[in-house]
Structures are given as C-alpha cells and as structure tokens.
Motif scaffolding. Sequence first.
Motif, PDB file in Angstrom:
ATOM      1  N   ARG A  51       0.950  -1.218   0.004  1.00  0.00           N
ATOM      2  CA  ARG A  51      -0.193  -0.050  -0.008  1.00  0.00           C
ATOM      3  C   ARG A  51       0.838   1.255   0.025  1.00  0.00           C
ATOM      4  NH1 ARG A  51      -2.154   3.428   3.726  1.00  0.00           N
ATOM      5  NH2 ARG A  51      -3.944   4.245   3.515  1.00  0.00           N
ATOM      6  N   GLY A  52       1.824   1.463   0.761  1.00  0.00           N
ATOM      7  CA  GLY A  52       2.648   2.512   0.968  1.00  0.00           C
ATOM      8  C   GLY A  52       3.520   2.725  -0.339  1.00  0.00           C
ATOM      9  N   GLU A  53       3.932   2.001  -1.193  1.00  0.00           N
ATOM     10  CA  GLU A  53       4.776   1.821  -2.273  1.00  0.00           C
ATOM     11  C   GLU A  53       3.935   2.465  -3.381  1.00  0.00           C
ATOM     12  OE1 GLU A  53       7.517   2.210  -1.957  1.00  0.00           O
ATOM     13  OE2 GLU A  53       8.479   0.973  -0.800  1.00  0.00           O
ATOM     14  N   GLU A  85      -3.487  10.552   4.728  1.00  0.00           N
ATOM     15  CA  GLU A  85      -3.917  10.722   6.172  1.00  0.00           C
ATOM     16  C   GLU A  85      -3.076   9.625   6.851  1.00  0.00           C
ATOM     17  OE1 GLU A  85      -5.498  13.204   7.526  1.00  0.00           O
ATOM     18  OE2 GLU A  85      -5.712  14.027   5.851  1.00  0.00           O
ATOM     19  N   ALA A  86      -3.102   8.540   6.096  1.00  0.00           N
ATOM     20  CA  ALA A  86      -1.935   7.694   6.844  1.00  0.00           C
ATOM     21  C   ALA A  86      -1.124   6.863   5.908  1.00  0.00           C
ATOM     22  CB  ALA A  86      -3.002   6.435   7.618  1.00  0.00           C
ATOM     23  N   ARG A  87      -0.016   6.595   6.085  1.00  0.00           N
ATOM     24  CA  ARG A  87       0.876   5.639   5.465  1.00  0.00           C
ATOM     25  C   ARG A  87       1.974   5.023   6.470  1.00  0.00           C
ATOM     26  NH1 ARG A  87       6.042   6.775   1.603  1.00  0.00           N
ATOM     27  NH2 ARG A  87       6.214   4.862   0.457  1.00  0.00           N
ATOM     28  N   MET A 125       1.872   3.989  11.463  1.00  0.00           N
ATOM     29  CA  MET A 125       1.020   4.741  10.725  1.00  0.00           C
ATOM     30  C   MET A 125       1.153   6.396  11.160  1.00  0.00           C
ATOM     31  SD  MET A 125       0.209   2.349   8.787  1.00  0.00           S
ATOM     32  CE  MET A 125      -0.974   3.133   7.580  1.00  0.00           C
ATOM     33  N   ALA A 126       1.060   6.972  10.085  1.00  0.00           N
ATOM     34  CA  ALA A 126       1.179   8.390  10.120  1.00  0.00           C
ATOM     35  C   ALA A 126       0.838   9.229   8.789  1.00  0.00           C
ATOM     36  CB  ALA A 126       2.682   9.018  10.569  1.00  0.00           C
ATOM     37  N   LEU A 145       4.104  13.739   9.073  1.00  0.00           N
ATOM     38  CA  LEU A 145       3.464  14.446  10.139  1.00  0.00           C
ATOM     39  C   LEU A 145       3.433  13.580  11.297  1.00  0.00           C
ATOM     40  CD1 LEU A 145       0.742  16.285   7.772  1.00  0.00           C
ATOM     41  CD2 LEU A 145       3.102  16.983   8.464  1.00  0.00           C
ATOM     42  N   ARG A 146       4.287  13.687  12.306  1.00  0.00           N
ATOM     43  CA  ARG A 146       4.265  13.035  13.514  1.00  0.00           C
ATOM     44  C   ARG A 146       3.657  13.900  14.669  1.00  0.00           C
ATOM     45  NH1 ARG A 146       6.388   8.461  11.993  1.00  0.00           N
ATOM     46  NH2 ARG A 146       7.970   8.341  10.494  1.00  0.00           N
ATOM     47  N   PRO A 147       3.255  13.398  15.800  1.00  0.00           N
ATOM     48  CA  PRO A 147       2.775  13.895  17.003  1.00  0.00           C
ATOM     49  C   PRO A 147       3.810  15.111  17.231  1.00  0.00           C
ATOM     50  CG  PRO A 147       2.414  11.546  17.380  1.00  0.00           C
ATOM     51  CD  PRO A 147       3.316  11.871  16.155  1.00  0.00           C
TER      52      PRO A 147
END
Length: 285
Positions: free
Chosen positions: A163-165, A225-227, A237-238, A264-266
Amino acid sequence: MTSVLWLGLAFGSIAALAIGLSAYGAVRWADSTRWLLARLEDGRMPTTATRYDAAELEGLPAPVQRYFHAVLTTGQPIVTAVSFDMTGTFNLSATGEQWKAFTSRQHVIIRRPGFVWDARIAMLPGLTVRVVDSYIAGQGLLRAAILGLFKVADLSGEGEIARGEFMRFFAEAVWYPTALLPSQGVRWAAVDARSAKATMADGPLTLTLLFRFNDEGLIDSFRAEARGSMVGKEMVMAPWEGSFSDYRTRDGMRVPNTGEVAWLRPDGRKPYFRGTLTALSYEQT
C-alpha cells in the motif's frame, strides 16, 4: 620503523578489502536491480487511451480542470513509462536530523502501475548504503544494504508495504501527469477551490490522496491521512505529505523539478526527502 611499516600494510589491506567489498556489492546489487526491472517490464499492459482529449475534463472539479489545462495540451501523447534521475538529501533518522546526500535512478511503468527506485546514499567517504524501493504487480519492496551487501532493512510483500509503495507511485504522478486523467482510471472529487481528492485502484488496493493547487493551477502538494513507515522495528502509521516546485516544460508537459516529502508526527512535521531532477526521459504512445 618496523611498526610503522606494519601499520601501513594493515591500513593498505583494510583499504583494499573495502574496495573489493564495494565492487562486489555493486555487481550483486546491479544484478538484483536488473531482475526487478525485468519483472516490472513483464507486467506492462496496454494503455486505455493514446492521446489526451480536453473533452474528458467535463464534469471534473474546477481546480482539477485548471491543472490539466496548465500542464497538458490537447493531443498530448499518453505517457506509458518514464525514467528519471535525481540528486538530493535524505534524512536517515526518524526522530532527529541525519541528512545524507543521495543519487537515484527510477523507472516507472504506468500500466500496470509500478516502479523501481534505485538509490545510493553516501554515509561516509567510501561507505555507501544502497536502497531499492519498488512496487511491482501489487507487491511492495523496501531493501537497504551497506555496500549493497549487508542488509539493514528488508521488507516485501502485500499489506502495508504494498500500500505504501503504491501510494508513492500515485503521489509522484505529477512527473507523469497523463496518469492522473480520468481516462487512466483516476476518479476526482471536489473539496474546495484550491484542492481535490483523487482515487486510484490497482488490484485489491484503492487509495485516495488530497491534492492542493497553487495560483497557476499546478499541483502544489499532496497529503495522505495514513501511510506506514518503519520506526525501529515497528510499522507506524502517520499522515504523509509532499510538496513540489520549480515547474518546467518537458516533452510538452509541465512537471516539477524539485520535491520534498515529510511525515506528520505527533511532535511535528518531519521532512525526510528533498530531491531535484537531473534527467528525465519519457516513453509515450
């Protein structure tokens, strides 16, 4: 004098070993990359259209119509494959700043969606980490090895790595913009006057990205929104985003010359990739 001589011989032996390992690793890495490229080519499929027709933009969100009018001209051949080289810097630390220079070569097939990204990251003088990212026939791959021999990362298969690739292929379509046309299977949905969502599918995978457009109508950035990314040995996931700039006309299409990608991390936005094109070559219908 004898100790100095032995010390010199020892350093010479170590240097010779390092050179030998580097050369051997380069050969093995080249062989494995050729194998991936052959698999990628084997999966080629015919295009669903041969040329861009502005009539297919009817009904699309206004910013999407402006984008295609800005980057394509009627009759533009559909891109079937593209190869490009880049230089830039890559942040090897998920939590800090450890930027290293890289060079890369990437080959992309539009149908069936896939790519092979082959990169060299300079860790120290004479010490290179080789990295390959790929998406082939629905399978993702991320592999990194010091000198091309000693693996430090090796992920492959379906699930989040695939999914990420595939998401990377989708986000980088700004460099092969005909792949974003409705005739190529992309569905667009309005968000506001400066952004729209695009959805692309390949096999069981369906992805949606948010694209934002600048004053010229060009794609300024994207966001998912999430990868999944590896933080240590854990898949985290972020949100994931990137930006593009310095658009130039190449083979009749306007495409960016530079790009940046970030997590985009916390604790805030963490850029990890900054690259500039050094070569670009298209195959078109």
